[in-house]
Design a protein around this motif. Structure first.
Motif, PDB file in Angstrom:
ATOM      1  N   UNK A  46       0.836  -1.191   0.000  1.00  0.00           N
ATOM      2  CA  UNK A  46       0.000   0.000   0.000  1.00  0.00           C
ATOM      3  C   UNK A  46       0.873   1.243   0.000  1.00  0.00           C
ATOM      4  N   UNK A  47       0.256   2.385  -0.182  1.00  0.00           N
ATOM      5  CA  UNK A  47       0.953   3.659  -0.144  1.00  0.00           C
ATOM      6  C   UNK A  47       1.288   3.980   1.309  1.00  0.00           C
ATOM      7  N   UNK A  48       2.549   3.896   1.647  1.00  0.00           N
ATOM      8  CA  UNK A  48       2.960   4.066   3.038  1.00  0.00           C
ATOM      9  C   UNK A  48       3.056   5.530   3.454  1.00  0.00           C
ATOM     10  N   UNK A  49       2.829   6.439   2.523  1.00  0.00           N
ATOM     11  CA  UNK A  49       2.957   7.858   2.867  1.00  0.00           C
ATOM     12  C   UNK A  49       1.900   8.304   3.863  1.00  0.00           C
ATOM     13  N   UNK A  50       0.762   7.599   3.888  1.00  0.00           N
ATOM     14  CA  UNK A  50      -0.300   7.964   4.816  1.00  0.00           C
ATOM     15  C   UNK A  50      -0.287   7.127   6.079  1.00  0.00           C
ATOM     16  N   UNK A 102       9.798  -7.233  13.381  1.00  0.00           N
ATOM     17  CA  UNK A 102       9.576  -8.170  12.271  1.00  0.00           C
ATOM     18  C   UNK A 102       8.896  -7.436  11.121  1.00  0.00           C
ATOM     19  N   UNK A 103       9.604  -7.235  10.005  1.00  0.00           N
ATOM     20  CA  UNK A 103       9.065  -6.465   8.878  1.00  0.00           C
ATOM     21  C   UNK A 103       7.813  -7.095   8.282  1.00  0.00           C
ATOM     22  N   UNK A 104       7.659  -8.410   8.429  1.00  0.00           N
ATOM     23  CA  UNK A 104       6.534  -9.083   7.779  1.00  0.00           C
ATOM     24  C   UNK A 104       5.204  -8.817   8.468  1.00  0.00           C
ATOM     25  N   UNK A 105       5.208  -8.255   9.683  1.00  0.00           N
ATOM     26  CA  UNK A 105       3.930  -7.974  10.340  1.00  0.00           C
ATOM     27  C   UNK A 105       3.399  -6.599   9.959  1.00  0.00           C
ATOM     28  N   UNK A 106       4.172  -5.822   9.222  1.00  0.00           N
ATOM     29  CA  UNK A 106       3.766  -4.463   8.859  1.00  0.00           C
ATOM     30  C   UNK A 106       3.250  -4.408   7.425  1.00  0.00           C
ATOM     31  N   UNK A 107       2.248  -3.552   7.194  1.00  0.00           N
ATOM     32  CA  UNK A 107       1.584  -3.489   5.898  1.00  0.00           C
ATOM     33  C   UNK A 107       2.508  -3.066   4.764  1.00  0.00           C
ATOM     34  N   UNK A 108       3.578  -2.336   5.073  1.00  0.00           N
ATOM     35  CA  UNK A 108       4.483  -1.867   4.029  1.00  0.00           C
ATOM     36  C   UNK A 108       5.695  -2.774   3.853  1.00  0.00           C
ATOM     37  N   UNK A 109       5.722  -3.896   4.590  1.00  0.00           N
ATOM     38  CA  UNK A 109       6.816  -4.838   4.431  1.00  0.00           C
ATOM     39  C   UNK A 109       8.136  -4.364   5.012  1.00  0.00           C
ATOM     40  N   UNK A 110       8.079  -3.400   5.918  1.00  0.00           N
ATOM     41  CA  UNK A 110       9.284  -2.925   6.605  1.00  0.00           C
ATOM     42  C   UNK A 110       8.909  -2.402   7.981  1.00  0.00           C
ATOM     43  N   UNK A 111       9.895  -2.230   8.836  1.00  0.00           N
ATOM     44  CA  UNK A 111       9.682  -1.724  10.193  1.00  0.00           C
ATOM     45  C   UNK A 111       9.505  -0.204  10.139  1.00  0.00           C
ATOM     46  N   UNK A 136       9.762   3.772  10.626  1.00  0.00           N
ATOM     47  CA  UNK A 136      10.845   4.708  10.918  1.00  0.00           C
ATOM     48  C   UNK A 136      10.269   5.934  11.614  1.00  0.00           C
ATOM     49  N   UNK A 137      11.105   6.901  11.907  1.00  0.00           N
ATOM     50  CA  UNK A 137      10.681   8.091  12.638  1.00  0.00           C
ATOM     51  C   UNK A 137       9.696   8.953  11.862  1.00  0.00           C
ATOM     52  N   UNK A 138       9.549   8.702  10.567  1.00  0.00           N
ATOM     53  CA  UNK A 138       8.619   9.497   9.750  1.00  0.00           C
ATOM     54  C   UNK A 138       7.290   8.789   9.510  1.00  0.00           C
ATOM     55  N   UNK A 139       7.094   7.593  10.052  1.00  0.00           N
ATOM     56  CA  UNK A 139       5.891   6.792   9.788  1.00  0.00           C
ATOM     57  C   UNK A 139       4.868   6.910  10.915  1.00  0.00           C
ATOM     58  N   UNK A 140       3.594   7.090  10.531  1.00  0.00           N
ATOM     59  CA  UNK A 140       2.492   6.960  11.475  1.00  0.00           C
ATOM     60  C   UNK A 140       2.091   5.488  11.512  1.00  0.00           C
ATOM     61  N   UNK A 141       2.061   4.890  12.683  1.00  0.00           N
ATOM     62  CA  UNK A 141       1.809   3.454  12.820  1.00  0.00           C
ATOM     63  C   UNK A 141       0.502   3.197  13.564  1.00  0.00           C
ATOM     64  N   UNK A 173      10.781   2.953  16.673  1.00  0.00           N
ATOM     65  CA  UNK A 173      10.593   4.355  16.299  1.00  0.00           C
ATOM     66  C   UNK A 173       9.351   4.510  15.443  1.00  0.00           C
ATOM     67  N   UNK A 174       8.752   5.691  15.532  1.00  0.00           N
ATOM     68  CA  UNK A 174       7.615   6.049  14.699  1.00  0.00           C
ATOM     69  C   UNK A 174       7.355   7.530  14.849  1.00  0.00           C
ATOM     70  N   UNK A 175       6.612   8.090  13.897  1.00  0.00           N
ATOM     71  CA  UNK A 175       6.192   9.478  14.026  1.00  0.00           C
ATOM     72  C   UNK A 175       5.131   9.598  15.117  1.00  0.00           C
ATOM     73  N   UNK A 176       4.124   8.707  15.026  1.00  0.00           N
ATOM     74  CA  UNK A 176       3.102   8.619  16.068  1.00  0.00           C
ATOM     75  C   UNK A 176       2.489   7.224  16.007  1.00  0.00           C
ATOM     76  N   UNK A 177       1.828   6.820  17.085  1.00  0.00           N
ATOM     77  CA  UNK A 177       1.222   5.484  17.170  1.00  0.00           C
ATOM     78  C   UNK A 177      -0.209   5.619  17.664  1.00  0.00           C
TER      79      UNK A 177
END
Length: 517
Positions: free
Chosen positions: A446-450, A462-471, A473-478, A493-497
């Motif tokens: 999916x588009x990970x920008x949102x 574990x990258x496989x549990x995330x929708x974008x196939x990676x863990x 980062x500090x710029x991602x809303x999770x 790390x994450x931008x917000x959770x």
């Protein structure tokens, strides 16, 4: 077993690479012919009435290019006359009539089949009772006999007293020393009707063998009117039958007995070992057993089918096994299913089993199987689940996976593109996030920008549990949708959770989560 199959699949695909060369002999064919009718060029194309006679005289290395139109095996009403393929000859359909290479043909897809039809409607137009018994009848062929880019339609075996199988195509390898294993690509078998094997019959009986390869083919609305295998039937009666189906679809086929889509039988020390890779079985129906696939043996026969990344859905049965029936009463069916989905199939009872094995559970791993013997729940086997696969839109037959599907990144971690190919059934890339998905379609991300979200319980790292196939980062809303653990000493790390109802974030010793917002 899978390693052996992957090597065999690779070898077969290499054989299928039938390279075009300007030195090859090419016969050009159009419906009405053109120029001097010699077939030497599009300007001098062979007419449809001479197609089969020219095929019978071609030598190895020849190609036949057939333009858009409808072609029949005979201009008479003789129902016993058929087209026949030849070793070393590649027959290509779907041309406009201006191309200089098969690669220039218009693309063929499930929604847009080839413009070239081999038709069995030889008698009164629209009346099926006088149609050809077998549109294509083959014997003593190897994989160098190629058919690519045709619609095979309206064969009808009914009315014959002896030719009871395969109205679209008969691959007869019956008899000691005989064989029939052609290569069929990008073909669409539709509205063919026979007592057994409505569209195709593969015969490896009596010490013979028949192991054709079907690649990117569709079998739709074919009927076994008084027997088994709505689309395909294969037999290894004291012989061998090992057809391969790669990226094929079986839709809305019907059998009056067993195997709404496909039936395999072996007996008297015969063996049947078919392979299915990236295949879809949808809306097939049988009266007795197996809405989609039936595997039967008798008198010391053996059946060892392999199914990799296949999806079985909306198939229907009125007796037992809404998807697959393994008739292993002699304990001689040894099936292997890996990364498959069997969900949304129906029977006479709401609790109808998707998979039924007469004696023992088959070897099923990393698959999503709905409905099992009362009290069993998840089908026995490593990595199996029982959960709604969350297809995108089953009502419109879109069986790709939603981003929240439990089948994403939960296939066999040892699966590779060498086993199942680099593309899924839709032609999209396999192994998008480092681990294969269950079913015929690979989730494309999916588009990970949102933002990104969890797909299942597991470790944050574990990258496989995330929708974008990676863990993240500090710029991602999770978004946490599951039970997620930050392992001991790990810093996430994450931008917000944000958290959905029922989710949980667990901190092991000295674990931390750092938010940049």
């Amino acid at each position: 077993m899978l390693q052996v199959f992957s090597r065999l699949l690779l070898a077969k695909l290499l054989v299928l690479s039938f390279c075009f060369s300007s030195a090859q002999s090419i016969v050009y064919v159009t419906e009405g012919g053109a120029g001097n009718l010699s077939g030497s060029s599009w300007a001098n194309a062979l007419p449809s009435s001479q197609l089969q006679s020219r095929l019978s005289s071609l030598g190895a290395g020849s190609q036949v290019w057939v333009a858009a139109g409808t072609y029949k095996p005979t201009t008479t009403t003789n129902r016993a006359i058929s087209f026949s393929m030849r070793n070393g000859v590649a027959i290509y359909g779907g041309f406009i009539g201006t191309e200089s290479s098969p690669d220039q043909r218009p693309p063929i897809s499930p929604s847009k089949p080839s413009s070239t039809t081999l038709s069995g409607d030889i008698g009164t137009t629209g009346l099926v009772n006088d149609n050809t018994y077998h549109i294509i009848s083959n014997t003593r062929l190897d994989s160098t006999a190629i058919l690519d880019g045709f619609v095979i339609a309206l064969g009808n075996q009914e009315g014959s007293t002896t030719l009871l199988y395969g109205a679209g195509m008969l691959n007869s390898g019956e008899g000691a020393g005989n064989y029939c294993s052609p290569t069929i690509r990008n073909c669409f078998f539709t509205k063919n009707r026979a007592e057994n094997g409505g569209a195709v019959y593969n015969n490896g009986d009596v010490s013979g063998s028949s192991s054709p390869q079907f690649i990117n083919c569709i079998f739709e609305q074919n009927t076994a009117s008084n027997g088994d295998g709505g689309a395909v039937k294969s037999s290894g009666y004291n012989g061998s039958c090992a057809p391969v189906f790669i990226n094929c679809q079986f839709n809305r086929n019907t059998s009056e007995y067993n195997g709404g889509a496909v039936c395999f039988l072996s007996s008297y020390v015969g063996n049947n070992k078919p392979s299915f890779v990236n295949c879809l079985f949808n809306q097939n129906t049988a009266y007795f057993y197996a809405g989609a696939l039936y595997f039967g043996i008798a008198y010391n026969g053996v059946s060892t089918p392999i199914m990799l990344n296949c999806t079985f859905t909306k198939n229907r049965i009125t007796q037992t096994a809404s998807a697959i029936y393994f008739n292993d009463y002699q304990n001689s069916v040894k099936a292997k299913l890996v990364n498959c989905i069997a969900w949304g199939n129906t029977g006479q009872y709401a609790s109808e089993l998707a998979l039924y094995s007469y004696r023992n559970y088959q070897d099923v791993t990393y698959s999503d199987i709905q409905g099992n013997t009362s009290g069993i729940g998840v089908y026995p086997g490593t990595g199996n689940i029982i959960a709604d696969p969350l297809f995108v839109d089953p009502a419109t037959n879109d069986f790709q996976l939603k981003p929240t599907s439990p089948c994403i990144n939960t296939g066999d971690p040892s699966s590779s593109t060498a086993m199942v190919g680099s593309l899924d059934l839709s032609g999209s890339k396999r192994l998008q996030a480092g681990r294969i998905d269950m079913g015929a379609y690979e989730y494309q991300g999916s588009d990970c920008s949102s933002g990104m979200y969890t797909l299942q319980n597991g470790l944050w790292s574990d990258a496989t549990i995330w929708s974008c196939g990676r863990v993240p980062t500090a710029t991602d809303a999770a978004v946490i949708k599951h039970r997620i653990t930050l392992s001991s000493g790990y810093i996430g790390t994450a931008c917000r959770v944000t958290f959905e109802t029922g989710s949980q974030l667990i901190y092991a010793l000295d674990a931390k989560l750092q938010l940049s917002q």
